[in-house]
Design a protein around this motif. Structure first.
Motif, PDB file in Angstrom:
ATOM      1  N   LEU A   1       0.884  -1.215   0.125  1.00 39.01           N
ATOM      2  CA  LEU A   1      -0.107  -0.236   0.043  1.00 39.01           C
ATOM      3  C   LEU A   1       1.050   1.368   0.110  1.00 39.01           C
ATOM      4  O   LEU A   1       0.698   2.261  -0.756  1.00 39.01           O
ATOM      5  N   GLU A   2       1.856   1.149   0.814  1.00 40.44           N
ATOM      6  CA  GLU A   2       2.811   2.467   0.786  1.00 40.44           C
ATOM      7  C   GLU A   2       3.402   2.772  -0.365  1.00 40.44           C
ATOM      8  O   GLU A   2       3.636   3.634  -0.740  1.00 40.44           O
ATOM      9  N   GLY A   3       3.824   1.589  -1.135  1.00 40.91           N
ATOM     10  CA  GLY A   3       4.594   1.664  -2.472  1.00 40.91           C
ATOM     11  C   GLY A   3       3.572   2.216  -3.608  1.00 40.91           C
ATOM     12  O   GLY A   3       3.582   3.099  -4.216  1.00 40.91           O
ATOM     13  N   SER A   4       2.314   1.894  -3.316  1.00 40.56           N
ATOM     14  CA  SER A   4       1.080   2.324  -4.394  1.00 40.56           C
ATOM     15  C   SER A   4       0.971   4.018  -4.056  1.00 40.56           C
ATOM     16  O   SER A   4       0.777   4.725  -5.025  1.00 40.56           O
ATOM     17  N   LEU A   5       0.960   4.367  -2.821  1.00 35.44           N
ATOM     18  CA  LEU A   5       0.776   5.627  -2.428  1.00 35.44           C
ATOM     19  C   LEU A   5       2.051   6.469  -2.927  1.00 35.44           C
ATOM     20  O   LEU A   5       1.604   7.579  -3.676  1.00 35.44           O
ATOM     21  N   LYS A   6       3.029   5.866  -2.682  1.00 31.41           N
ATOM     22  CA  LYS A   6       4.316   6.669  -3.204  1.00 31.41           C
ATOM     23  C   LYS A   6       4.169   6.903  -4.719  1.00 31.41           C
ATOM     24  O   LYS A   6       4.479   7.707  -5.398  1.00 31.41           O
ATOM     25  N   ARG A   7       4.072   5.728  -5.534  1.00 33.04           N
ATOM     26  CA  ARG A   7       3.812   5.638  -6.902  1.00 33.04           C
ATOM     27  C   ARG A   7       2.981   6.695  -7.336  1.00 33.04           C
ATOM     28  O   ARG A   7       2.740   7.372  -8.467  1.00 33.04           O
ATOM     29  N   LEU A   8       1.799   6.673  -6.837  1.00 30.81           N
ATOM     30  CA  LEU A   8       0.662   7.490  -6.990  1.00 30.81           C
ATOM     31  C   LEU A   8       0.816   9.137  -6.909  1.00 30.81           C
ATOM     32  O   LEU A   8       0.172   9.925  -7.243  1.00 30.81           O
TER      33      LEU A   8
ATOM     34  N   ILE B   1      -5.525   6.703  -0.180  1.00 30.54           N
ATOM     35  CA  ILE B   1      -6.361   6.314  -1.216  1.00 30.54           C
ATOM     36  C   ILE B   1      -8.016   6.485  -0.708  1.00 30.54           C
ATOM     37  O   ILE B   1      -8.059   6.030   0.533  1.00 30.54           O
TER      38      ILE B   1
ATOM     39  N   VAL C   1     -10.401   1.531  -0.916  1.00 32.65           N
ATOM     40  CA  VAL C   1      -9.938   0.082  -1.362  1.00 32.65           C
ATOM     41  C   VAL C   1     -11.284  -0.805  -1.349  1.00 32.65           C
ATOM     42  O   VAL C   1     -11.659  -0.853  -0.256  1.00 32.65           O
TER      43      VAL C   1
END
Length: 182
Positions: free
Chosen positions: A1-8, A13, A16
């Protein structure tokens, strides 16, 4: 989740969803607060990484209703279209079990955001001669919060937006006529 937040490039979010409750095993696994996804989602929500938790179902209106009744989800996404009234689940129920009649009211009663999907029944309705506008007006006329409209062309996107702005649900007679066609 943290990786997704960073990439976005976002801090959180909005929604979910526990995806695709399709059978009793999926339901039990999803609702398992020790090993299922809800433990992680609730933790993420308490950390303000997500705002809302939803559930999706594609096949079984009864299971979706059970999910909605057993956990305080914020949103539910399920098929709502003009062929739903003709859908029959396989199981002990002798009469058709449909999302519009069996899941939608439970979601309304619980105050969930109701997200319609498969407005065109994965393109099958339009390919069988049902007008895209009729599909959209039918679903838009239901007690939904929003619809995810699978558009295949720019014209479909423009039509979906135009009809949403116009907000002209079917009359009872128009609805009956469309259901007879489908």
């Amino acid at each position: 989740l943290e990786g997704s937040l960073k990439r976005l490039g976002v801090d959180k979010i909005d929604l979910v969803q526990v995806h695709a409750i399709n059978d009793a095993q999926d339901l039990e696994a999803a609702l398992d607060r020790k090993k299922g996804p809800l433990a992680a989602l609730e933790k993420a929500r308490s950390q303000k990484l997500i705002r809302f938790i939803g559930v999706t179902g594609h096949r079984d209106p009864v299971l979706m209703r059970k999910a909605i009744e057993r956990y305080p989800f914020d949103a539910a996404l399920f098929p709502l279209n003009c062929v739903d009234a003709h859908y029959e689940t396989k199981g002990p129920t002798p009469e058709p079990v449909i999302f519009e009649r069996d899941t939608l009211p439970a979601a309304v009663e619980k105050g969930l955001a109701r997200v319609a999907m498969k407005v065109f029944s994965a393109g099958r309705l339009v390919s069988k001669g049902i007008q895209a506008a009729d599909c959209l007006r039918y679903t838009y006329g239901l007690d939904i919060s929003t619809a995810i409209v699978g558009c295949e062309t720019v014209a479909h996107v423009e039509l979906a937006a135009k009809l949403a702005r116009e907000n002209k649900p079917f009359s009872a007679a128009e609805r009956r006529e469309l259901l007879e066609k489908t």
